[in-house]
Design a protein around this motif. Structure first.
Motif, PDB file in Angstrom:
ATOM      1  N   ARG A 155       0.832  -1.205   0.000  1.00 62.85           N
ATOM      2  CA  ARG A 155       0.000   0.000   0.000  1.00 62.85           C
ATOM      3  C   ARG A 155       0.869   1.258   0.000  1.00 62.85           C
ATOM      4  N   ALA A 156       2.046   1.137   0.583  1.00 56.29           N
ATOM      5  CA  ALA A 156       2.939   2.295   0.657  1.00 56.29           C
ATOM      6  C   ALA A 156       3.372   2.763  -0.737  1.00 56.29           C
ATOM      7  N   ASP A 157       3.448   1.820  -1.670  1.00 55.07           N
ATOM      8  CA  ASP A 157       3.831   2.185  -3.042  1.00 55.07           C
ATOM      9  C   ASP A 157       2.608   2.683  -3.796  1.00 55.07           C
ATOM     10  N   HIS A 158       2.009   3.695  -3.249  1.00 51.89           N
ATOM     11  CA  HIS A 158       0.729   4.113  -3.810  1.00 51.89           C
ATOM     12  C   HIS A 158       0.818   4.454  -5.303  1.00 51.89           C
ATOM     13  N   GLY A 159       1.824   5.237  -5.679  1.00 54.69           N
ATOM     14  CA  GLY A 159       1.947   5.681  -7.075  1.00 54.69           C
ATOM     15  C   GLY A 159       2.086   4.527  -8.043  1.00 54.69           C
ATOM     16  N   ALA A 160       3.008   3.639  -7.732  1.00 52.89           N
ATOM     17  CA  ALA A 160       3.262   2.502  -8.628  1.00 52.89           C
ATOM     18  C   ALA A 160       2.021   1.612  -8.713  1.00 52.89           C
ATOM     19  N   ARG A 161       1.355   1.480  -7.568  1.00 49.42           N
ATOM     20  CA  ARG A 161       0.166   0.636  -7.515  1.00 49.42           C
ATOM     21  C   ARG A 161      -0.938   1.220  -8.414  1.00 49.42           C
ATOM     22  N   GLN A 162      -1.127   2.530  -8.296  1.00 46.47           N
ATOM     23  CA  GLN A 162      -2.135   3.193  -9.130  1.00 46.47           C
ATOM     24  C   GLN A 162      -1.791   3.025 -10.601  1.00 46.47           C
ATOM     25  N   ALA A 163      -0.513   3.171 -10.927  1.00 47.55           N
ATOM     26  CA  ALA A 163      -0.071   3.030 -12.324  1.00 47.55           C
ATOM     27  C   ALA A 163      -0.414   1.631 -12.835  1.00 47.55           C
ATOM     28  N   GLY A 195       6.985   8.423 -10.908  1.00 43.69           N
ATOM     29  CA  GLY A 195       8.390   8.517 -10.510  1.00 43.69           C
ATOM     30  C   GLY A 195       9.128   7.190 -10.543  1.00 43.69           C
ATOM     31  N   GLU A 196       8.581   6.218 -11.248  1.00 43.66           N
ATOM     32  CA  GLU A 196       9.256   4.915 -11.362  1.00 43.66           C
ATOM     33  C   GLU A 196      10.330   5.004 -12.436  1.00 43.66           C
ATOM     34  N   GLU A 197      11.445   4.339 -12.165  1.00 46.87           N
ATOM     35  CA  GLU A 197      12.544   4.385 -13.130  1.00 46.87           C
ATOM     36  C   GLU A 197      12.191   3.657 -14.408  1.00 46.87           C
ATOM     37  N   LYS A 198      11.517   2.521 -14.221  1.00 46.34           N
ATOM     38  CA  LYS A 198      11.144   1.819 -15.441  1.00 46.34           C
ATOM     39  C   LYS A 198       9.771   1.173 -15.320  1.00 46.34           C
ATOM     40  N   ASN A 199       9.218   0.916 -16.472  1.00 44.37           N
ATOM     41  CA  ASN A 199       7.907   0.280 -16.542  1.00 44.37           C
ATOM     42  C   ASN A 199       8.069  -1.211 -16.206  1.00 44.37           C
ATOM     43  N   PRO A 200       7.469  -1.680 -15.116  1.00 40.90           N
ATOM     44  CA  PRO A 200       7.631  -3.091 -14.761  1.00 40.90           C
ATOM     45  C   PRO A 200       6.969  -4.029 -15.773  1.00 40.90           C
ATOM     46  N   LEU A 201       6.192  -3.452 -16.672  1.00 43.87           N
ATOM     47  CA  LEU A 201       5.539  -4.255 -17.710  1.00 43.87           C
ATOM     48  C   LEU A 201       6.256  -4.078 -19.044  1.00 43.87           C
ATOM     49  N   GLU A 202       7.505  -3.647 -18.965  1.00 43.22           N
ATOM     50  CA  GLU A 202       8.252  -3.297 -20.169  1.00 43.22           C
ATOM     51  C   GLU A 202       8.213  -4.383 -21.247  1.00 43.22           C
ATOM     52  N   ASP A 262      -2.550   3.159 -25.976  1.00 38.32           N
ATOM     53  CA  ASP A 262      -2.790   2.579 -24.645  1.00 38.32           C
ATOM     54  C   ASP A 262      -1.471   2.153 -24.005  1.00 38.32           C
ATOM     55  N   MET A 263      -0.592   1.564 -24.817  1.00 37.72           N
ATOM     56  CA  MET A 263       0.706   1.121 -24.300  1.00 37.72           C
ATOM     57  C   MET A 263       1.532   2.322 -23.857  1.00 37.72           C
ATOM     58  N   GLN A 264       1.480   3.372 -24.656  1.00 34.69           N
ATOM     59  CA  GLN A 264       2.227   4.587 -24.302  1.00 34.69           C
ATOM     60  C   GLN A 264       1.667   5.207 -23.020  1.00 34.69           C
ATOM     61  N   ASN A 265       0.350   5.183 -22.911  1.00 35.95           N
ATOM     62  CA  ASN A 265      -0.283   5.742 -21.712  1.00 35.95           C
ATOM     63  C   ASN A 265       0.155   4.977 -20.468  1.00 35.95           C
ATOM     64  N   CYS A 266       0.238   3.669 -20.597  1.00 32.05           N
ATOM     65  CA  CYS A 266       0.665   2.838 -19.469  1.00 32.05           C
ATOM     66  C   CYS A 266       2.088   3.223 -19.074  1.00 32.05           C
ATOM     67  N   ASP A 267       2.943   3.312 -20.065  1.00 32.32           N
ATOM     68  CA  ASP A 267       4.329   3.738 -19.850  1.00 32.32           C
ATOM     69  C   ASP A 267       4.382   5.060 -19.079  1.00 32.32           C
ATOM     70  N   GLU A 268       3.562   5.968 -19.540  1.00 31.21           N
ATOM     71  CA  GLU A 268       3.526   7.331 -18.997  1.00 31.21           C
ATOM     72  C   GLU A 268       3.113   7.328 -17.516  1.00 31.21           C
ATOM     73  N   GLU A 269       2.215   6.437 -17.158  1.00 36.25           N
ATOM     74  CA  GLU A 269       1.757   6.378 -15.767  1.00 36.25           C
ATOM     75  C   GLU A 269       2.911   6.069 -14.809  1.00 36.25           C
ATOM     76  N   PHE A 270       3.803   5.187 -15.232  1.00 39.84           N
ATOM     77  CA  PHE A 270       4.930   4.850 -14.349  1.00 39.84           C
ATOM     78  C   PHE A 270       5.904   6.016 -14.265  1.00 39.84           C
ATOM     79  N   ARG A 271       6.056   6.697 -15.378  1.00 39.14           N
ATOM     80  CA  ARG A 271       6.931   7.873 -15.360  1.00 39.14           C
ATOM     81  C   ARG A 271       6.367   8.907 -14.394  1.00 39.14           C
TER      82      ARG A 271
END
Ligand SMILES: *[C@@H]1O[C@H](CO)[C@@H](O)[C@H](O)[C@H]1NC(C)=O
Length: 184
Positions: A97-105, A157-164, A145-154
């Motif tokens: 839960r603490a990783d709120h941003g990444a989780r939302q992405a 503040g995530e360094e990379k897209n875990p779904l790369e 859609d793929m670009q949007n997903c990428d953008e959410e991680f950016r």
């Protein structure tokens, strides 16, 4: 008059022969179909992806042409997107839960992938109508859609897209479909 009747009889005979003869379906051997598949895929933006994804489906098709290869790609694309959604669900579950941003992405990416599936449905209908313009539009939206997903991680503040890896293979499939739609 007699000539006309003779002609009519001849025509009837020809029709009878045509009806009786087996349909001249030149069913290609599996090797021929593979060779055709390679030739078609070589003309796309990612031949390897095209050959690999379509290869498994070749046996289900009597004829291999841009039309059927496109159908094979879209089937594989949908399968891979479903797999991506499963991965997302797993990752969301495992995230803290603490990783709120990444989780939302991640959650948003799941929605984007669902949209990809909608677009693939629209793409299938467009393929049946050989409607290249709509096929390309649906592929453009899927890539977005793929670009949007990428953008959410950016944004998170995530360094990379875990779904790369999914992002990349799905993006390539969209490109391959776009190339194929230009050959219909
Ligand atoms: C994700 O896919 C998009 C669309 O194909 C692409 O623009 C982007 O570079 C990809 N991102 C990564 C990290 O591979």
């Amino acid at each position: 008059m007699a000539g006309a009747r003779a002609l009519l009889l001849l025509a009837a005979a020809v029709v009878a022969v045509l009806l009786a003869a087996p349909l001249p379906v030149a069913e290609a051997t599996r090797d021929n179909r593979r060779a055709t598949l390679k030739k078609i895929c070589k003309a796309t933006s990612f031949p390897d992806v095209c050959i690999k994804t379509a290869g498994k489906h070749v046996k289900h098709h009597r004829t291999v042409d841009a039309f059927t290869v496109l159908q094979m790609q879209v089937d594989a694309f949908a399968k891979r997107t479903v797999a991506a959604r499963k991965r997302v669900a797993k990752k969301v579950k495992a995230s803290r839960r603490a990783d709120h941003g990444a989780r939302q992405a991640l959650i948003l990416c799941g929605k984007f992938y669902l949209d990809v599936l909608d677009n693939l449905g629209a793409c299938r209908r467009a393929i049946r109508h050989r409607d290249g313009v709509t096929i390309r539009a649906t592929m453009g939206m899927a890539a977005q859609d793929m670009q949007n997903c990428d953008e959410e991680f950016r944004k998170a503040g995530e360094e990379k897209n875990p779904l790369e890896r999914f992002n990349q293979s799905l993006g390539k499939m969209a490109e391959v479909c776009r190339s194929l739609s230009n050959m219909l």
